[in-house]
Structure formats: structure tokens, C-alpha cells
Motif scaffolding. Sequence first.
Motif, PDB file in Angstrom:
ATOM      1  N   ARG A   1       0.831  -1.205   0.000  1.00 32.36           N
ATOM      2  CA  ARG A   1       0.000   0.000   0.000  1.00 32.36           C
ATOM      3  C   ARG A   1       0.863   1.251   0.000  1.00 32.36           C
ATOM      4  NH1 ARG A   1      -5.519  -0.430   1.882  1.00 32.36           N
ATOM      5  NH2 ARG A   1      -6.047  -2.562   2.458  1.00 32.36           N
ATOM      6  N   LYS A   2       0.412   2.236  -0.738  1.00 37.31           N
ATOM      7  CA  LYS A   2       1.068   3.537  -0.684  1.00 37.31           C
ATOM      8  C   LYS A   2       0.630   4.253   0.595  1.00 37.31           C
ATOM      9  CE  LYS A   2       1.802   4.266  -5.618  1.00 37.31           C
ATOM     10  NZ  LYS A   2       1.515   2.898  -6.064  1.00 37.31           N
ATOM     11  N   THR A   3       1.449   5.211   1.017  1.00 38.15           N
ATOM     12  CA  THR A   3       1.190   5.937   2.261  1.00 38.15           C
ATOM     13  C   THR A   3       1.069   7.430   1.986  1.00 38.15           C
ATOM     14  OG1 THR A   3       2.343   4.319   3.643  1.00 38.15           O
ATOM     15  CG2 THR A   3       2.125   6.550   4.525  1.00 38.15           C
ATOM     16  N   ALA A   4       0.049   8.034   2.604  1.00 35.99           N
ATOM     17  CA  ALA A   4      -0.196   9.464   2.445  1.00 35.99           C
ATOM     18  C   ALA A   4      -0.163  10.166   3.793  1.00 35.99           C
ATOM     19  CB  ALA A   4      -1.555   9.694   1.790  1.00 35.99           C
ATOM     20  N   ILE A   5       0.469  11.326   3.826  1.00 42.05           N
ATOM     21  CA  ILE A   5       0.330  12.263   4.941  1.00 42.05           C
ATOM     22  C   ILE A   5      -0.669  13.325   4.511  1.00 42.05           C
ATOM     23  CG2 ILE A   5       1.445  14.035   6.340  1.00 42.05           C
ATOM     24  CD1 ILE A   5       4.073  12.526   6.034  1.00 42.05           C
ATOM     25  N   VAL A   6      -1.691  13.541   5.323  1.00 39.77           N
ATOM     26  CA  VAL A   6      -2.671  14.589   5.037  1.00 39.77           C
ATOM     27  C   VAL A   6      -2.677  15.542   6.223  1.00 39.77           C
ATOM     28  CG1 VAL A   6      -5.042  15.144   4.398  1.00 39.77           C
ATOM     29  CG2 VAL A   6      -4.063  12.921   3.747  1.00 39.77           C
ATOM     30  N   THR A   7      -2.172  16.751   6.045  1.00 39.62           N
ATOM     31  CA  THR A   7      -2.111  17.687   7.160  1.00 39.62           C
ATOM     32  C   THR A   7      -3.474  18.357   7.356  1.00 39.62           C
ATOM     33  OG1 THR A   7      -1.391  19.610   5.850  1.00 39.62           O
ATOM     34  CG2 THR A   7       0.314  18.108   6.649  1.00 39.62           C
ATOM     35  N   GLY A   8      -3.718  18.761   8.579  1.00 36.35           N
ATOM     36  CA  GLY A   8      -4.992  19.403   8.885  1.00 36.35           C
ATOM     37  C   GLY A   8      -6.172  18.508   8.565  1.00 36.35           C
ATOM     38  N   SER A   9      -6.067  17.238   8.973  1.00 34.36           N
ATOM     39  CA  SER A   9      -7.054  16.246   8.534  1.00 34.36           C
ATOM     40  C   SER A   9      -7.934  15.712   9.657  1.00 34.36           C
ATOM     41  CB  SER A   9      -6.352  15.083   7.833  1.00 34.36           C
ATOM     42  OG  SER A   9      -5.313  14.545   8.630  1.00 34.36           O
ATOM     43  N   THR A  10      -8.072  16.471  10.731  1.00 29.27           N
ATOM     44  CA  THR A  10      -8.965  16.043  11.806  1.00 29.27           C
ATOM     45  C   THR A  10     -10.368  16.616  11.651  1.00 29.27           C
ATOM     46  OG1 THR A  10      -8.086  17.850  13.168  1.00 29.27           O
ATOM     47  CG2 THR A  10      -7.107  15.661  13.460  1.00 29.27           C
TER      48      THR A  10
ATOM     49  N   GLY B   1      10.547   6.827  -8.060  1.00 30.22           N
ATOM     50  CA  GLY B   1       9.981   7.018  -9.385  1.00 30.22           C
ATOM     51  C   GLY B   1       8.476   7.194  -9.394  1.00 30.22           C
ATOM     52  N   TRP B   2       7.921   7.544  -8.241  1.00 27.16           N
ATOM     53  CA  TRP B   2       6.471   7.767  -8.140  1.00 27.16           C
ATOM     54  C   TRP B   2       6.196   8.601  -6.894  1.00 27.16           C
ATOM     55  CZ3 TRP B   2       2.032   7.787  -5.417  1.00 27.16           C
ATOM     56  CH2 TRP B   2       0.822   7.736  -6.117  1.00 27.16           C
ATOM     57  N   GLY B   3       5.359   9.601  -7.064  1.00 26.35           N
ATOM     58  CA  GLY B   3       4.958  10.395  -5.918  1.00 26.35           C
ATOM     59  C   GLY B   3       3.870  11.372  -6.306  1.00 26.35           C
ATOM     60  N   ARG B   4       3.138  11.824  -5.301  1.00 30.02           N
ATOM     61  CA  ARG B   4       2.084  12.796  -5.514  1.00 30.02           C
ATOM     62  C   ARG B   4       2.148  13.855  -4.411  1.00 30.02           C
ATOM     63  NH1 ARG B   4       2.059  10.376  -9.619  1.00 30.02           N
ATOM     64  NH2 ARG B   4       0.304   9.392 -10.708  1.00 30.02           N
TER      65      ARG B   4
ATOM     66  N   ARG C   1       7.326   4.112   4.400  1.00 27.38           N
ATOM     67  CA  ARG C   1       7.453   4.901   3.174  1.00 27.38           C
ATOM     68  C   ARG C   1       6.482   6.068   3.204  1.00 27.38           C
ATOM     69  NH1 ARG C   1       6.346   0.940  -1.364  1.00 27.38           N
ATOM     70  NH2 ARG C   1       5.809   2.733  -2.672  1.00 27.38           N
ATOM     71  N   ILE C   2       6.745   7.057   2.362  1.00 29.38           N
ATOM     72  CA  ILE C   2       5.816   8.173   2.153  1.00 29.38           C
ATOM     73  C   ILE C   2       5.724   8.390   0.648  1.00 29.38           C
ATOM     74  CG2 ILE C   2       5.326  10.617   2.548  1.00 29.38           C
ATOM     75  CD1 ILE C   2       7.087  10.369   5.122  1.00 29.38           C
ATOM     76  N   ASP C   3       4.539   8.210   0.108  1.00 26.50           N
ATOM     77  CA  ASP C   3       4.330   8.328  -1.335  1.00 26.50           C
ATOM     78  C   ASP C   3       3.541   9.572  -1.723  1.00 26.50           C
ATOM     79  OD1 ASP C   3       5.123   5.372  -2.219  1.00 26.50           O
ATOM     80  OD2 ASP C   3       3.829   5.202  -0.450  1.00 26.50           O
ATOM     81  N   ILE C   4       2.710  10.042  -0.805  1.00 23.81           N
ATOM     82  CA  ILE C   4       1.768  11.119  -1.107  1.00 23.81           C
ATOM     83  C   ILE C   4       1.795  12.125   0.037  1.00 23.81           C
ATOM     84  CG2 ILE C   4      -0.678  11.691  -1.451  1.00 23.81           C
ATOM     85  CD1 ILE C   4      -0.897   8.623  -2.342  1.00 23.81           C
TER      86      ILE C   4
END
Length: 258
Positions: A2-11, A131-134, A81-84
Motif C-alpha cells: 500500500r502507498k502511504t499518504a500524509i494529510v495535514t490538517g485532517s482532523t 519514481g512515483w509520488g504525488r 514509506r511516504i508516497d503522497i
Amino acid sequence: MRKTAIVTGSTSGIGLGIAEALAGAGMNVMLNGFGEACEIEAHRRRIAGRSGSEVGYNAADMSKPDAIASLVEETRERFGRIDIVVNNAGVQTVAPIEDFPRERWDLIIAVNLSAAFHLVRLTFAEMKDRGWGRVINVASAHALVASPFKSAYVAAKHGILGLTKTVALEGAEHGVTCNAICPGYVLTPLVEKQIPETAKARGISEEAVVRDVLLAAQPTRAFVEVGQLGALAAFLCSDAAAQITGTALPVDGGWTAH
């Protein structure tokens, strides 16, 4: 994996909706933001339960670079990992520029602009190496147009758009895209707080703020929905969006079509 995303201000608000959408699309998510601990834990459990994704939480204050570094470190330790990266955290103050509090200017620039720089700075190399990120920056229609009494917010959001374009160019040959979502007015806690502030600044009623200031800017005369923004973020993280980069994507009911 699975890819991993950090979403700030997500509460709450837009960030929470994006976190839900990304988890629903099969990504592990690190939540971030302030709020009551029991409510945040309820959100975390609910998202994980519905999606089957792993969901964490880090309380980093996005105005503090050292806290941002700790957020990145904890995310890597937990998920590997951090992908997004979704830069969504934001604060707002509405006041005439001659009365604008200096400390609020500094805070708004720190949270709404500098935090995005720090988070991208700390995660970009591994995206390029893989080689991949968002990178998704939640800007605003105010990244494209201005409104009175919002000097710091408008300045920060215009800055976010410039950062978006630069990061897109630096990632273009490495499979890393960077885009800005530019919502119009969404009825989030941040916007709800603005209503009485704007009423005071303009000397009008709160009802008039909604009718004649907020929704008057949007030809659809309707608030943008959080779920619509989450769906767009999930699409931008898909392979179908691999050639969309460096863009400002208005979701504003026609506001910036004027």
C-alpha cells in the motif's frame, strides 16, 4: 504494498474528507491536526474500519519545522514509506490590513505556506528515488483571485500556487506530480469561523455574509462539498492522472470563471 499518504490538517473539514477518500482508495494514511483526542481517535478508527487501510495520527503543529520533521519521521517508522503528501493545514484571520495583527500574519504564512515547503522538502527525495509520488496542495480560489480583508491568506495561497508549479517542474522527469486544488467556499469549521469575523469587518449581518459575500462569489450559489474534493484528490493520486502536474484545479462553482 500500500502507498502511504500524509494529510495535514485532517482532523476535520476538507482534510478529513481527503483522508477518507485516500484510505478508501487503498492507501495508508497519517492524520494530522488539532482537536479533542476522543474525536480524533473515533475518526481514525472509523476510517480504518471502513477502508481496511492502516490509519495513524500525529499531532504536529504545522507552524513548527521541527514538529513537521517529527511527523515525517514517525510516518516513515510506522509505514516504511511516504508516497503522497497533501498539504491542507490552514488558518485564517479576516481584518483590514491596517488592523491586521502581525502575529497572525506570521502564523498564517507559516501554516498555509511554509509548512508545505518543509513537508515537501523532507519527502521529495524518496518520491523521486522511487519514481512515483504525488504532492497535492489544497490552495483556494484565493490562490487565483483576491478578496478584501484577507491579506495574509491570499498572499499565502498565491505563494502555494507558485510552489506547486516549481515542485511540478522538479518532479516531472521522476514520476512525481504536484497539483493545487483550489476550492471555493466549503462549509468547514474554518469558513464558519470567518462568517462572524467578516460580518464585523464589513459591518453587515452574518446572514448577509453568506448570501452576499460567500455564495455571491460562486455562480452555482452552493457551497462546495467536502466529498467532491476528496474524490478529486483520489483521482490525482491515480495513474490516470500521471500527466496532470503543475496545475491549479478550481472547484469553486464558477467563481474564477468571472
